[in-house]
Design a protein around this motif. Structure first.
Motif, PDB file in Angstrom:
ATOM      1  N   TYR A  44       8.691   0.655   2.301  1.00  0.00           N
ATOM      2  CA  TYR A  44       8.379   0.712   0.870  1.00  0.00           C
ATOM      3  C   TYR A  44       9.101  -0.386   0.117  1.00  0.00           C
ATOM      4  O   TYR A  44      10.298  -0.603   0.278  1.00  0.00           O
ATOM      5  CB  TYR A  44       8.788   2.074   0.317  1.00  0.00           C
ATOM      6  CG  TYR A  44       8.681   2.197  -1.190  1.00  0.00           C
ATOM      7  CD1 TYR A  44       7.454   2.058  -1.832  1.00  0.00           C
ATOM      8  CD2 TYR A  44       9.800   2.475  -1.956  1.00  0.00           C
ATOM      9  CE1 TYR A  44       7.348   2.181  -3.196  1.00  0.00           C
ATOM     10  CE2 TYR A  44       9.704   2.614  -3.334  1.00  0.00           C
ATOM     11  CZ  TYR A  44       8.482   2.459  -3.960  1.00  0.00           C
ATOM     12  OH  TYR A  44       8.380   2.591  -5.317  1.00  0.00           O
ATOM     13  N   ARG A  51       0.814  -1.207   0.000  1.00  0.00           N
ATOM     14  CA  ARG A  51       0.000   0.000   0.000  1.00  0.00           C
ATOM     15  C   ARG A  51       0.856   1.269   0.000  1.00  0.00           C
ATOM     16  O   ARG A  51       0.347   2.357  -0.200  1.00  0.00           O
ATOM     17  CB  ARG A  51      -0.922  -0.002   1.227  1.00  0.00           C
ATOM     18  CG  ARG A  51      -1.968  -1.116   1.191  1.00  0.00           C
ATOM     19  CD  ARG A  51      -3.023  -0.898   2.263  1.00  0.00           C
ATOM     20  NE  ARG A  51      -2.466  -1.018   3.604  1.00  0.00           N
ATOM     21  CZ  ARG A  51      -2.441  -2.160   4.293  1.00  0.00           C
ATOM     22  NH1 ARG A  51      -2.913  -3.275   3.746  1.00  0.00           N
ATOM     23  NH2 ARG A  51      -1.938  -2.192   5.518  1.00  0.00           N
ATOM     24  N   ILE A  52       2.155   1.123   0.253  1.00  0.00           N
ATOM     25  CA  ILE A  52       3.061   2.271   0.251  1.00  0.00           C
ATOM     26  C   ILE A  52       3.508   2.539  -1.177  1.00  0.00           C
ATOM     27  O   ILE A  52       3.951   1.638  -1.882  1.00  0.00           O
ATOM     28  CB  ILE A  52       4.286   2.013   1.141  1.00  0.00           C
ATOM     29  CG1 ILE A  52       3.843   1.694   2.574  1.00  0.00           C
ATOM     30  CG2 ILE A  52       5.228   3.210   1.130  1.00  0.00           C
ATOM     31  CD1 ILE A  52       3.090   2.813   3.252  1.00  0.00           C
ATOM     32  N   THR A  53       3.381   3.775  -1.607  1.00  0.00           N
ATOM     33  CA  THR A  53       3.741   4.120  -2.976  1.00  0.00           C
ATOM     34  C   THR A  53       4.962   5.037  -2.987  1.00  0.00           C
ATOM     35  O   THR A  53       5.374   5.570  -1.958  1.00  0.00           O
ATOM     36  CB  THR A  53       2.589   4.824  -3.685  1.00  0.00           C
ATOM     37  OG1 THR A  53       2.386   6.109  -3.071  1.00  0.00           O
ATOM     38  CG2 THR A  53       1.304   4.009  -3.592  1.00  0.00           C
ATOM     39  N   GLN A 112       8.701  12.548  -6.835  1.00  0.00           N
ATOM     40  CA  GLN A 112       8.628  11.128  -7.161  1.00  0.00           C
ATOM     41  C   GLN A 112       9.741  10.730  -8.133  1.00  0.00           C
ATOM     42  O   GLN A 112      10.251   9.600  -8.082  1.00  0.00           O
ATOM     43  CB  GLN A 112       7.258  10.795  -7.772  1.00  0.00           C
ATOM     44  CG  GLN A 112       6.141  10.705  -6.742  1.00  0.00           C
ATOM     45  CD  GLN A 112       4.828  10.281  -7.383  1.00  0.00           C
ATOM     46  OE1 GLN A 112       3.953  11.105  -7.612  1.00  0.00           O
ATOM     47  NE2 GLN A 112       4.719   9.012  -7.695  1.00  0.00           N
ATOM     48  N   LEU A 153       9.105   3.500   6.097  1.00  0.00           N
ATOM     49  CA  LEU A 153       7.741   3.218   5.637  1.00  0.00           C
ATOM     50  C   LEU A 153       7.563   1.759   5.202  1.00  0.00           C
ATOM     51  O   LEU A 153       6.432   1.300   5.053  1.00  0.00           O
ATOM     52  CB  LEU A 153       7.392   4.137   4.458  1.00  0.00           C
ATOM     53  CG  LEU A 153       7.262   5.635   4.784  1.00  0.00           C
ATOM     54  CD1 LEU A 153       7.088   6.428   3.495  1.00  0.00           C
ATOM     55  CD2 LEU A 153       6.077   5.874   5.715  1.00  0.00           C
ATOM     56  N   ARG A 165       4.928   7.908  -4.129  1.00  0.00           N
ATOM     57  CA  ARG A 165       4.457   9.233  -3.718  1.00  0.00           C
ATOM     58  C   ARG A 165       4.568   9.387  -2.205  1.00  0.00           C
ATOM     59  O   ARG A 165       4.960  10.452  -1.710  1.00  0.00           O
ATOM     60  CB  ARG A 165       3.017   9.448  -4.159  1.00  0.00           C
ATOM     61  CG  ARG A 165       2.444  10.796  -3.715  1.00  0.00           C
ATOM     62  CD  ARG A 165       1.006  10.971  -4.165  1.00  0.00           C
ATOM     63  NE  ARG A 165       0.908  10.990  -5.625  1.00  0.00           N
ATOM     64  CZ  ARG A 165      -0.242  11.068  -6.294  1.00  0.00           C
ATOM     65  NH1 ARG A 165      -1.392  11.120  -5.633  1.00  0.00           N
ATOM     66  NH2 ARG A 165      -0.241  11.094  -7.606  1.00  0.00           N
ATOM     67  N   ASP A 166       4.230   8.320  -1.455  1.00  0.00           N
ATOM     68  CA  ASP A 166       4.354   8.366   0.003  1.00  0.00           C
ATOM     69  C   ASP A 166       5.804   8.599   0.418  1.00  0.00           C
ATOM     70  O   ASP A 166       6.087   9.386   1.321  1.00  0.00           O
ATOM     71  CB  ASP A 166       3.849   7.059   0.621  1.00  0.00           C
ATOM     72  CG  ASP A 166       2.382   6.814   0.334  1.00  0.00           C
ATOM     73  OD1 ASP A 166       1.611   7.793   0.345  1.00  0.00           O
ATOM     74  OD2 ASP A 166       2.011   5.660   0.087  1.00  0.00           O
ATOM     75  N   GLN A 185       6.819  12.227  -0.356  1.00  0.00           N
ATOM     76  CA  GLN A 185       6.289  13.181   0.618  1.00  0.00           C
ATOM     77  C   GLN A 185       7.068  13.112   1.928  1.00  0.00           C
ATOM     78  O   GLN A 185       7.401  14.138   2.529  1.00  0.00           O
ATOM     79  CB  GLN A 185       4.814  12.911   0.860  1.00  0.00           C
ATOM     80  CG  GLN A 185       3.927  13.292  -0.327  1.00  0.00           C
ATOM     81  CD  GLN A 185       2.460  12.949  -0.093  1.00  0.00           C
ATOM     82  OE1 GLN A 185       2.134  12.194   0.829  1.00  0.00           O
ATOM     83  NE2 GLN A 185       1.582  13.495  -0.932  1.00  0.00           N
ATOM     84  N   ALA A 186       7.375  11.891   2.372  1.00  0.00           N
ATOM     85  CA  ALA A 186       8.101  11.728   3.639  1.00  0.00           C
ATOM     86  C   ALA A 186       9.527  12.273   3.548  1.00  0.00           C
ATOM     87  O   ALA A 186      10.063  12.820   4.520  1.00  0.00           O
ATOM     88  CB  ALA A 186       8.130  10.253   4.040  1.00  0.00           C
TER      89      ALA A 186
END
Length: 367
Positions: A73, A27-29, A41, A71, A31-32, A35-36
């Motif tokens: 990722y 679910r982590i992209t 991107q 995260l 984009r996430d 942002q973090a």
């Protein structure tokens, strides 16, 4: 070393470490992560793909790695590979799996490959002379490129026919069939050994030369001959030897018992040959280094296992593998990098000393 053979890249694991829950990681992209980390991107894509150098600052690259790790990722490397038409797998071809030097080359290559999300398949070709068979029915379908270490050019015909990008290690830099070459300064290592022996006073030197028809050993022979040709009064003989302890023993025995003045130093192309030479010296009732000095090449673990420990040339094997993998990544990106040459280092130990004062009277053991 053999435990690392044919290991494909594990695309199920996150390249930045950590053990995230698979469902949560999915679910982590990017984009996430962007942002973090406070970046775009595009920057995340460059860092994950190992192509950030010169495009993303080191500080931002580290921020991306930290955010991805925290995260959990996990990029879809398989999907990216399909889009790019890549398998993210490189082949490392070596002459043998019985020498630690090639294990260390693999370690360095695998470490650099991991930085780019690649895996490395290790494949031996008999003695580096070949021919090396296509390890897959069609290597081009399963691999992105090949790194060949210390191989004769003719041994790679099948892999060249597959049309794969090729980087040659320890090979003729003038061979334009390779996309890039990376070398150690082997000639300088041979010159350092010759200079070390002549500085100690040795003038009768036998070169126990590896009986292998390859560029690297021909280069060593030329470098030794050229270096000693500049030293007045030096007598250089050459005794071929296979790359094995027993072969080194027999070659050294032949050199030390041949008619005429006995050599005071044995300059060996490899630590393994040198270990055999040490056995021959002792079996003839001679001492190292009081009667005969012995040198090796490579600085394997064997060099400090013999007594006295071997004077030898240290080769930076892991850095060599890393440089080869970086060169392959550059070739895959469409570049043709300048061929780097890594420095080597003379390691003086107890197996060398000045020749005995009575050396000019010694025709052979007991003579």
């Amino acid at each position: 070393m053999t435990s690392h053979e044919a290991t494909p890249p594990d695309l199920s694991q996150p390249p930045f470490g950590g053990t995230p829950d698979p469902a949560a990681a999915a679910r982590i992209t990017s984009r996430d992560v962007a942002q973090a980390a406070g970046v775009s991107q595009a920057a995340v894509s460059l860092v994950v793909g190992g192509k950030w150098r010169g495009r993303v600052s080191p500080a931002k690259a580290e921020a991306v790695r930290t955010a991805a790790r925290e995260l959990g990722y996990r990029p879809n490397l398989a999907a990216r590979s399909l889009r790019m038409g890549r398998t993210r797998t490189a082949l490392l071809v070596v002459p043998a799996l019985t020498t630690e030097f090639f294990a260390r080359v693999y370690t360095g290559a695998a470490r650099a490959a991991a930085d780019h999300g690649f895996g490395v398949v290790l494949y031996p070709s008999p003695e580096g002379l070949g021919p090396a068979r296509d390890p897959f029915d069609s290597a081009a379908a399963a691999l992105d490129g090949v790194i060949a270490s210390s191989m004769a050019a003719e041994a790679l015909t099948a892999l060249r026919d597959a049309g794969l990008p090729l980087v040659m290690l320890d090979s003729d830099p003038g061979d334009d069939r390779a996309g890039a070459t990376v070398n150690l300064d082997i000639a300088d290592g041979a010159r350092q050994l010759a200079a070390h022996l002549t500085a100690l006073g040795h003038r009768r030197i036998t070169h126990l030369a590896a009986d292998v028809d390859s560029w690297t050993f021909a280069l060593r022979a030329r470098a030794v001959a050229n270096a000693l040709a500049d030293v007045p009064g030096t007598l250089l003989r050459r005794q071929p030897a296979a790359l094995a302890v027993d072969a080194g023993l027999h070659a050294a025995h032949a050199a030390l018992t041949a008619p005429g003045p006995r050599p005071t130093a044995l300059l060996c192309d490899d630590d393994i040959i040198a270990a055999g030479a040490c056995k021959a010296v002792r079996r003839l009732g001679l001492r190292i280094p009081e009667d005969i000095s012995v040198t090796g090449f490579d600085d394997l673990a064997l060099a400090v296992a013999v007594e006295p420990e071997l004077t030898t040339v240290r080769l930076p094997a892991e850095e060599f593998g890393e440089a080869g993998m970086r060169a392959l990544m550059a070739v895959l990106d469409g570049d043709r990098p300048a061929p780097p040459t890594l420095p080597v280092e003379l390691i003086a130990r107890g197996s060398t000393a000045p020749p005995p004062a009575h050396a000019h009277n010694s025709a052979r053991p007991g003579g």
